[in-house]
Design a protein around this motif. Structure first.
Motif, mmCIF file in Angstrom:
data_model
loop_
_atom_site.group_PDB
_atom_site.id
_atom_site.type_symbol
_atom_site.label_atom_id
_atom_site.label_comp_id
_atom_site.label_asym_id
_atom_site.label_seq_id
_atom_site.Cartn_x
_atom_site.Cartn_y
_atom_site.Cartn_z
ATOM 1 N N ARG A 24 50.574 34.403 29.297
ATOM 2 C CA ARG A 24 50.779 35.618 30.102
ATOM 3 C C ARG A 24 51.838 36.502 29.452
ATOM 4 O O ARG A 24 51.653 37.703 29.282
ATOM 5 C CB ARG A 24 51.229 35.263 31.513
ATOM 6 N N THR A 48 46.187 50.464 33.001
ATOM 7 C CA THR A 48 46.629 49.324 33.803
ATOM 8 C C THR A 48 48.008 48.942 33.302
ATOM 9 O O THR A 48 48.229 48.846 32.099
ATOM 10 C CB THR A 48 45.667 48.130 33.626
ATOM 11 N N THR A 52 50.590 43.528 34.662
ATOM 12 C CA THR A 52 49.439 42.950 35.364
ATOM 13 C C THR A 52 49.120 41.565 34.819
ATOM 14 O O THR A 52 48.742 40.681 35.579
ATOM 15 C CB THR A 52 48.198 43.866 35.210
ATOM 16 N N VAL A 53 49.311 41.380 33.517
ATOM 17 C CA VAL A 53 48.999 40.070 32.924
ATOM 18 C C VAL A 53 49.980 38.996 33.367
ATOM 19 O O VAL A 53 49.691 37.808 33.228
ATOM 20 C CB VAL A 53 48.915 40.119 31.376
ATOM 21 N N HIS A 56 49.506 39.581 38.095
ATOM 22 C CA HIS A 56 48.157 39.455 38.668
ATOM 23 C C HIS A 56 47.216 38.768 37.691
ATOM 24 O O HIS A 56 46.056 39.150 37.553
ATOM 25 C CB HIS A 56 47.618 40.835 39.045
ATOM 26 N N SER A 59 43.964 37.527 39.353
ATOM 27 C CA SER A 59 43.119 38.424 40.148
ATOM 28 C C SER A 59 42.592 39.623 39.363
ATOM 29 O O SER A 59 41.660 40.291 39.801
ATOM 30 C CB SER A 59 43.889 38.920 41.379
ATOM 31 N N SER A 60 43.154 39.900 38.214
ATOM 32 C CA SER A 60 42.694 41.006 37.379
ATOM 33 C C SER A 60 41.737 40.469 36.320
ATOM 34 O O SER A 60 42.123 39.624 35.499
ATOM 35 C CB SER A 60 43.891 41.683 36.705
ATOM 36 N N LYS A 61 40.516 40.978 36.332
ATOM 37 C CA LYS A 61 39.512 40.509 35.368
ATOM 38 C C LYS A 61 39.966 40.731 33.926
ATOM 39 O O LYS A 61 39.813 39.867 33.069
ATOM 40 C CB LYS A 61 38.183 41.222 35.627
ATOM 41 N N LYS A 62 40.572 41.900 33.663
ATOM 42 C CA LYS A 62 41.049 42.207 32.307
ATOM 43 C C LYS A 62 42.131 41.222 31.874
ATOM 44 O O LYS A 62 42.135 40.732 30.752
ATOM 45 C CB LYS A 62 41.612 43.631 32.245
ATOM 46 N N ALA A 63 43.047 40.951 32.794
ATOM 47 C CA ALA A 63 44.134 40.017 32.485
ATOM 48 C C ALA A 63 43.582 38.623 32.228
ATOM 49 O O ALA A 63 43.988 37.957 31.279
ATOM 50 C CB ALA A 63 45.146 39.995 33.625
ATOM 51 N N PHE A 99 42.528 47.708 28.568
ATOM 52 C CA PHE A 99 43.716 48.116 29.309
ATOM 53 C C PHE A 99 44.038 49.601 29.153
ATOM 54 O O PHE A 99 44.917 50.117 29.838
ATOM 55 C CB PHE A 99 44.929 47.291 28.858
#
Length: 120
Positions: A24, A48, A52-53, A56, A59-63, A99
């Motif tokens: 992360r 974003t 976020t990484v 979240h 919960s974040s698809k990108k992360a 991102f």
């Protein structure tokens, strides 16, 4: 700390590669330009927030995609990333570009290509 309000000094705790938190924070370092300095110039185009990484990450698809790619390949240092880029120049490209706002994708690609060239 606690009812007595004791002040506790910060303590350094070493992280193991198996800790998901390592990936992360490494993903965060990539997005803010600490690992790939040329990405600093694209920071204003982030759609974003990089944190976020961290905050979240599940919960974040990108992360999830970025962190999973790093973890799957055991990439948690600049040295291991450079080694992986030698093997596959497009590694993480799609995950990082996700991102950024679409108008900045060309600039982000150029920044990533510069990093890939430096790795070669």
């Amino acid at each position: 700390f606690g009812n007595y309000q004791w002040e506790l000094p910060p303590a350094k705790i070493p992280l193991r590669e198996s800790d998901r938190v390592v990936y992360r924070y490494f993903a965060y370092a990539i997005l803010v330009g600490k690992v790939i300095p040329s990405l600093k110039d694209c920071a204003e185009a982030l759609k974003t927030k990089p944190d976020t990484v961290i905050k979240h990450a599940t919960s974040s698809k990108k992360a999830v995609q970025l962190i999973s790619s790093l973890k799957q390949c055991g990439i948690c240092s600049r040295q291991s990333l450079v080694k992986r880029l030698h093997e596959d120049a497009s590694f993480l490209r799609a995950e990082i570009i996700a991102f950024f706002s679409p108008g900045a994708h060309a600039r982000v690609r150029e920044a990533l290509q510069a990093a890939e060239s430096a790795a070669s």
